[in-house]
Scaffold this motif. Structure first.
Motif, mmCIF file in Angstrom:
data_model
loop_
_atom_site.group_PDB
_atom_site.id
_atom_site.type_symbol
_atom_site.label_atom_id
_atom_site.label_comp_id
_atom_site.label_asym_id
_atom_site.label_seq_id
_atom_site.Cartn_x
_atom_site.Cartn_y
_atom_site.Cartn_z
ATOM 1 N N CYS A 115 38.405 50.477 30.892
ATOM 2 C CA CYS A 115 37.222 49.633 30.783
ATOM 3 C C CYS A 115 36.527 49.579 32.146
ATOM 4 O O CYS A 115 37.165 49.288 33.164
ATOM 5 C CB CYS A 115 37.595 48.234 30.324
ATOM 6 N N CYS A 120 38.070 42.954 33.292
ATOM 7 C CA CYS A 120 38.583 43.031 31.909
ATOM 8 C C CYS A 120 40.118 42.970 31.921
ATOM 9 O O CYS A 120 40.757 43.581 32.784
ATOM 10 C CB CYS A 120 38.117 44.326 31.262
ATOM 11 N N CYS A 144 33.484 46.934 24.437
ATOM 12 C CA CYS A 144 34.926 46.765 24.685
ATOM 13 C C CYS A 144 35.439 45.698 23.730
ATOM 14 O O CYS A 144 34.831 44.635 23.590
ATOM 15 C CB CYS A 144 35.170 46.360 26.138
ATOM 16 N N CYS A 147 36.764 42.504 26.516
ATOM 17 C CA CYS A 147 35.814 41.693 27.287
ATOM 18 C C CYS A 147 34.436 41.634 26.609
ATOM 19 O O CYS A 147 33.561 40.895 27.045
ATOM 20 C CB CYS A 147 35.685 42.217 28.718
HETATM 21 ZN ZN LIG Z 1 36.701 45.437 28.704
#
Ligand SMILES: [Zn+2]
Length: 161
Positions: A115, A120, A144, A147
């Motif tokens: 990520c 995150c 994602c 997050c």
């Molecule tokens: Zn993330």
């Protein structure tokens, strides 16, 4: 394959008895895909050959890759579909194209990417695998699952391990 048009295309490909051919790779991307293949353990002992700069009506010049394997691992296909969607995957049996698919962008990308958001949780908790879902095709955008931030393909590519 019985229709003449497809048979004519097959003649451009160096013949293999059995295996998988990735065709219609934009010129120059063959090496990149080979690099991706090297990161996938399941392919580490597979015979792979790269052909470069074949003439293509559609692309001008194209690369192609031949794998002496029955099926490509799903994780590799997912990775490939993110980097190079639009390539054609052909399964060859007894020198004939037995099955052909055009690779689309993936709906889900799991475990492959990091990520790009440094805060995150997937960047702290190594036991959590990353997972991204497709949000939009034009421009290509992924979210994602952890997050919930949105990323373009370029951002995700830059974060490839
Ligand atoms: Zn993330």
């Amino acid at each position: 394959m019985t229709d003449n048009h497809n048979n004519a295309n097959v003649l451009l490909i160096p013949k293999i008895e059995n295996g998988i051919v990735i065709d219609h790779i934009p010129s120059g991307y063959g090496v990149k895909i080979l690099e991706i293949a090297h990161r996938h353990e399941e392919l580490s002992t597979i015979i792979i050959s790269l052909g470069m700069n074949y003439l293509s009506k559609r692309l001008g010049r194209k690369d192609l890759l031949k794998f002496q394997i029955k099926e490509l691992p799903p994780s590799f296909l997912q990775h490939l579909s993110l980097i190079c969607p639009g390539v054609t995957i052909k399964r060859i049996e007894n020198f004939a194209v037995e099955k052909k698919i055009v690779l689309d962008v993936p709906e889900l990308v799991d475990k492959v990417l990091k990520c790009p958001n440094p805060s995150c949780i997937t960047n702290f908790e190594k036991s959590i695998n990353t997972c991204f879902h497709l949000l939009e095709r034009e421009p290509l955008t992924y979210g994602c699952n952890y997050c919930e931030r949105h990323f373009s393909r370029a951002e995700l590519e830059a974060a490839l391990p």
